[in-house]
Design an enzyme around this catalytic site. Sequence first.
Site, PDB file in Angstrom:
ATOM      1  N   SER A 153       0.714  -1.212  -0.011  1.00 28.42           N
ATOM      2  CA  SER A 153      -0.101  -0.085   0.039  1.00 28.42           C
ATOM      3  C   SER A 153       0.702   1.105  -0.047  1.00 28.42           C
ATOM      4  CB  SER A 153      -1.167   0.066   1.167  1.00 28.42           C
ATOM      5  OG  SER A 153      -0.176  -0.035   2.634  1.00 28.42           O
ATOM      6  N   LYS A 173       1.250   3.935   7.179  1.00 29.98           N
ATOM      7  CA  LYS A 173       0.555   5.105   6.419  1.00 29.98           C
ATOM      8  C   LYS A 173       1.405   6.304   6.460  1.00 29.98           C
ATOM      9  CE  LYS A 173      -2.918   2.505   4.720  1.00 29.98           C
ATOM     10  NZ  LYS A 173      -2.097   1.249   4.398  1.00 29.98           N
TER      11      LYS A 173
END
Length: 196
Positions: free
Chosen positions: A113, A150
């Site tokens: 991701s 993230k």
Amino acid sequence: MSTIKMTNHGGSRKGAGRKPKSGGKTVVKRIPASLVGEVDNLIVQARTETKVPMDAMFPSKNPIELLIPLALEKIPAGFPSPAEPYIAEYIDFNKYLISNPAATFFARSGGQSMLDAGIDKDDILVIDRSVTPKHRDIVMADLGNEFTIKRLHKFPDGRIELHSENSSGDYPNFSPKEGDTWAIVGVLRFIIKDYR
């Protein structure tokens, strides 16, 4: 004539046995006696500090100094230049990668991701829990039932979002809502990759 008295002994009975503790279902694991103290310390640490992944790796408490030569010249990524055989200094990766050993741990990236940020699956991430996270830092977060890496976005109105960075796939962002259980575990300081 004799009568046989039927009793309800043996077998499982509803409500019998040990009751589960507040942490939920328990399991029995066998570990070497030499590790009991260390495991007990990890359990206490897990209850009192921010959680870290179960397979996290921690720096050695007694690191061995290993000096690696650092070349004087920077190596251009564009046009080649004549190699200079001069050594500027030596570096010890224990000191270079870890500024606060007690607050640092290593974890492997589990997905893609954050591919556009240079983080591939199985990269070793150096996470520092003592660094205050700033806007645009890459952070490890505990979302209550899973950990994630993230990009942190802090907005002027106080909102916080955790963004994925992979333009080739559909990777969700995380926007914490009121009542969500989550925490920033630490800030990504370095990425260790294997290019082969």
